[in-house]
Design a protein around this motif. Structure first.
Motif, PDB file in Angstrom:
ATOM      1  N   VAL A   1      15.960  -9.804   4.547  1.00 31.88           N
ATOM      2  CA  VAL A   1      15.028  -8.670   4.634  1.00 31.88           C
ATOM      3  C   VAL A   1      15.059  -7.865   3.348  1.00 31.88           C
ATOM      4  O   VAL A   1      14.009  -7.466   2.814  1.00 31.88           O
ATOM      5  N   ALA A   2      16.251  -7.635   2.805  1.00 35.10           N
ATOM      6  CA  ALA A   2      16.372  -6.881   1.551  1.00 35.10           C
ATOM      7  C   ALA A   2      15.664  -7.605   0.415  1.00 35.10           C
ATOM      8  O   ALA A   2      15.011  -6.978  -0.430  1.00 35.10           O
ATOM      9  N   PHE A   3      15.785  -8.927   0.379  1.00 36.88           N
ATOM     10  CA  PHE A   3      15.116  -9.708  -0.661  1.00 36.88           C
ATOM     11  C   PHE A   3      13.600  -9.584  -0.539  1.00 36.88           C
ATOM     12  O   PHE A   3      12.891  -9.395  -1.535  1.00 36.88           O
ATOM     13  N   ILE A   4      13.082  -9.694   0.675  1.00 40.92           N
ATOM     14  CA  ILE A   4      11.633  -9.596   0.884  1.00 40.92           C
ATOM     15  C   ILE A   4      11.113  -8.228   0.436  1.00 40.92           C
ATOM     16  O   ILE A   4      10.061  -8.124  -0.205  1.00 40.92           O
ATOM     17  N   LYS A   5      11.872  -7.174   0.733  1.00 41.46           N
ATOM     18  CA  LYS A   5      11.466  -5.826   0.327  1.00 41.46           C
ATOM     19  C   LYS A   5      11.457  -5.678  -1.189  1.00 41.46           C
ATOM     20  O   LYS A   5      10.581  -5.002  -1.749  1.00 41.46           O
ATOM     21  N   SER A   6      12.405  -6.300  -1.862  1.00 38.97           N
ATOM     22  CA  SER A   6      12.511  -6.144  -3.315  1.00 38.97           C
ATOM     23  C   SER A   6      11.642  -7.126  -4.090  1.00 38.97           C
ATOM     24  O   SER A   6      11.527  -7.028  -5.307  1.00 38.97           O
ATOM     25  N   HIS A   7      11.035  -8.099  -3.390  1.00 34.74           N
ATOM     26  CA  HIS A   7      10.173  -9.088  -4.049  1.00 34.74           C
ATOM     27  C   HIS A   7       8.856  -9.192  -3.279  1.00 34.74           C
ATOM     28  O   HIS A   7       8.585 -10.197  -2.600  1.00 34.74           O
ATOM     29  N   PRO A   8       8.020  -8.148  -3.382  1.00 32.38           N
ATOM     30  CA  PRO A   8       6.761  -8.156  -2.618  1.00 32.38           C
ATOM     31  C   PRO A   8       5.816  -9.286  -3.020  1.00 32.38           C
ATOM     32  O   PRO A   8       4.926  -9.647  -2.245  1.00 32.38           O
ATOM     33  N   GLU A   9       6.016  -9.842  -4.235  1.00 29.65           N
ATOM     34  CA  GLU A   9       5.147 -10.935  -4.670  1.00 29.65           C
ATOM     35  C   GLU A   9       5.466 -12.250  -3.933  1.00 29.65           C
ATOM     36  O   GLU A   9       4.655 -13.184  -3.912  1.00 29.65           O
ATOM     37  N   PHE A  10       6.651 -12.332  -3.318  1.00 34.47           N
ATOM     38  CA  PHE A  10       7.063 -13.559  -2.639  1.00 34.47           C
ATOM     39  C   PHE A  10       6.297 -13.735  -1.328  1.00 34.47           C
ATOM     40  O   PHE A  10       5.804 -14.823  -1.037  1.00 34.47           O
ATOM     41  N   ILE A  11       6.222 -12.671  -0.539  1.00 30.69           N
ATOM     42  CA  ILE A  11       5.442 -12.684   0.700  1.00 30.69           C
ATOM     43  C   ILE A  11       4.693 -11.367   0.811  1.00 30.69           C
ATOM     44  O   ILE A  11       5.299 -10.298   0.706  1.00 30.69           O
TER      45      ILE A  11
END
Length: 551
Positions: free
Chosen positions: A499-509
């Motif tokens: 979840v932390a990764f998704i929040k910090s990488h909005p370009e991913f998803i």
């Protein structure tokens, strides 16, 4: 008088072009019935009975001859008044022998059936003697006669356009834009017709615009060496690039060594997945190729393959087991020489001694022993024992499982860097499959992972680097925990970190709910990297490598 055109296809997704061409060329109404060789015979008989035909014309190939033979013999006993005729490559080259061996056959139409089919219909209706039907093999009393085949023209303008329904979304449509072949490969029926003829480009475009409306996702050109007229080829390819539906793929058979730079550049411009190339290499052994009248320039093939955008264009190459003069070592060396070409698929075929081919006629001379029943596959040769041929069948299974469609790409890359001969590894795995046939090692969803993992482990190759490559390959194909496939305890990154990764990488998803989106993301540790993978419908569609910071 009702006529029925019958086709037994190899599977549900296939369609039969021959019966459709005959229906279109016929000057009177005919019914068409397509079935598969996998349907129960009683079901096929019931479907034919519902049509209540007065005569039947079967489209006959090596893969359906046994079904045609059994159905035809049954119908002759059940309803002797139904006349039954055959056409197609399986019966055209030994027609008189087939007629003598199978009394239920009333006639075999040889040659290009579209040119003489209406003559056959006129004969069936009693308005023409059989001797005046070009290409017809027929009975007169106890004797069997064969008429000269129809004369073909200089073009294929006589071929009709085929009308398809609009619900072909789950079907492959086959198309013929040329007949004949300029090459003389002694194992191939096309080598018997060196008079190459073409449909006009305008006719092809008209037919394709109709096919585009059917919903099919795959069109397969059955032409041999589609690209031998470069200017014609470029015009057709440009048409497909400009007008084909976005999600459509068109399959061609091409010789890579003869592809011009212009054609390569043009195909590379196409949308991803638009074109698919099948390239026959067959053997890399010059002496073997000389025996079968082929010349293969592997260096040039490799150069061309490197210029083809493999991320856009699916290329698969063919090798044949059992060619005269080729033993196991030569074949396996050839496989290793073909691997660097980078084809998505290496298709391992087994020599078929087809009626009408030079190699069939010279089988005894070359010492080739083959099955007397279709598909007439090689059993043994002076260079390959029957046991070696059988093992190479398992080798073909291993290649299909662990090479084709980029399976285990990272693992294979690392093995190559370590100078592992892939053919030797795969052949050893093939022997294990052969010797443990009762255990079916590849059975089930996890079988292939366990089998490959154990093969690497028992050879002492499975260090942390190779395991990381294996793990990458697993997660690119699977959206589940690797420990459920093989006996490892290899925890993934926890949900909170995902979840932390998704929040910090909005370009991913792109998501407004990282917690919900995290259900479709896995985080796996690969040495000094964490790879995050995003899945849709169980398939990896995107990934991101994040280097770990160990302080």
């Amino acid at each position: 008088m009702k006529g029925l055109l019958v086709a037994f296809n190899a599977s549900y997704v296939h369609t039969n072009l021959a019966v459709r061409l005959l229906k279109e060329v016929a000057d009177r109404p005919l019914a068409v019935l397509e079935m598969t060789v996998n349907e129960p015979e009683e079901q096929c008989l019931a479907k034919i009975a519902l049509e209540r035909p007065d005569f039947i014309m079967y489209s006959t190939y090596i893969w359906n001859w046994e079904r045609v033979r059994r159905i035809g013999a049954y119908i002759r006993k059940a309803n002797p008044s139904v006349r039954q005729f055959l056409g197609g490559p399986e019966v055209s080259y030994d027609a008189c022998e087939r007629m003598r061996d199978h009394s239920w056959i009333d006639g075999i139409l040889c040659g290009e059936g579209e040119l003489s089919f209406n003559d056959l219909l006129t004969y069936i209706e009693g308005d023409k003697p059989p001797s005046r039907v070009p290409g017809l093999c027929y009975r007169k009393g106890k004797a069997v006669y064969l008429n000269a085949p129809p004369e073909s023209g200089s073009t294929l303008d006589y071929l009709p356009s085929v009308t398809y329904p609009s619900d072909m979304g789950h079907k492959i449509i086959y198309y013929e834009s040329m007949r004949g072949c300029p090459y003389a490969c002694s194992y191939c029926l096309s080598s018997t017709d060196d008079d190459v003829r073409y449909r006009s480009v305008e006719d092809i475009k008209r037919d394709m615009r109709h096919i585009f409306e059917t919903g099919t996702k795959l069109i397969k050109f059955v032409d041999r060496s589609f690209h031998i007229r470069p200017e014609r080829t470029k015009e057709i390819l440009s048409f497909f690039i400009d007008e084909a539906p976005r999600d459509m793929c068109i399959h061609f058979e091409m010789n890579l060594e003869h592809m011009s730079d212009d054609i390569i550049r043009l195909m590379n411009r196409a949308p991803r997945g638009r074109f698919q190339i099948e390239a026959g290499i067959q053997s890399t052994n010059d002496a073997v190729n000389a025996r079968i009248h082929r010349r293969t320039d592997l260096r040039k093939i490799s150069e061309v393959a490197k210029r083809i955008d493999r991320e856009k264009i699916h290329t698969h190459v063919d090798l044949i087991v059992g060619l005269p003069g080729e033993g196991r070592a030569s074949f396996l060396n050839g496989f290793d020489e073909v691997v660097p070409i980078g084809a998505k698929r290496i298709q391992i075929g087994f020599l078929k001694l087809l009626p009408g081919t030079e190699l069939r006629a010279r089988a005894e001379e070359f010492g080739i022993v083959y099955d007397s029943e279709p598909p007439y596959e090689v059993i043994r040769t002076p260079d390959l024992s029957a046991r070696e041929v059988l093992t190479l069948k398992y080798f073909a299974t291993v290649v299909e499982t662990f090479y084709d469609e980029d399976a285990f790409r990272e693992t294979r890359r690392l093995l190559s860097e370590r100078d592992v001969k892939l053919s030797r590894l795969f052949y050893a795995m093939a022997r294990e499959l052969r010797d443990n046939v009762d255990e079916a090692p590849l059975r089930g969803q996890n079988g292939k992972y366990r089998f490959f993992y154990d093969a690497l482990k028992k050879r002492g190759w499975l260090d942390s680097e190779l395991y990381a490559a294996f793990k990458k390959d697993f997660y690119m194909c699977e959206d589940r925990y690797i420990g459920r496939a093989i006996d490892v305890d290899d925890p993934e990154v926890d949900r909170e970190a995902v979840v932390a990764f998704i929040k910090s990488h909005p370009e991913f998803i792109e998501t407004a709910d990282p917690l919900k989106a995290s259900k479709n993301v896995r985080g796996i540790v690969l040495n000094d990297t964490i790879r995050y993978l995003y899945y849709e419908r169980g398939k990896c569609v995107n990934y991101y490598d994040d280097r770990r910071n160990d302080g």
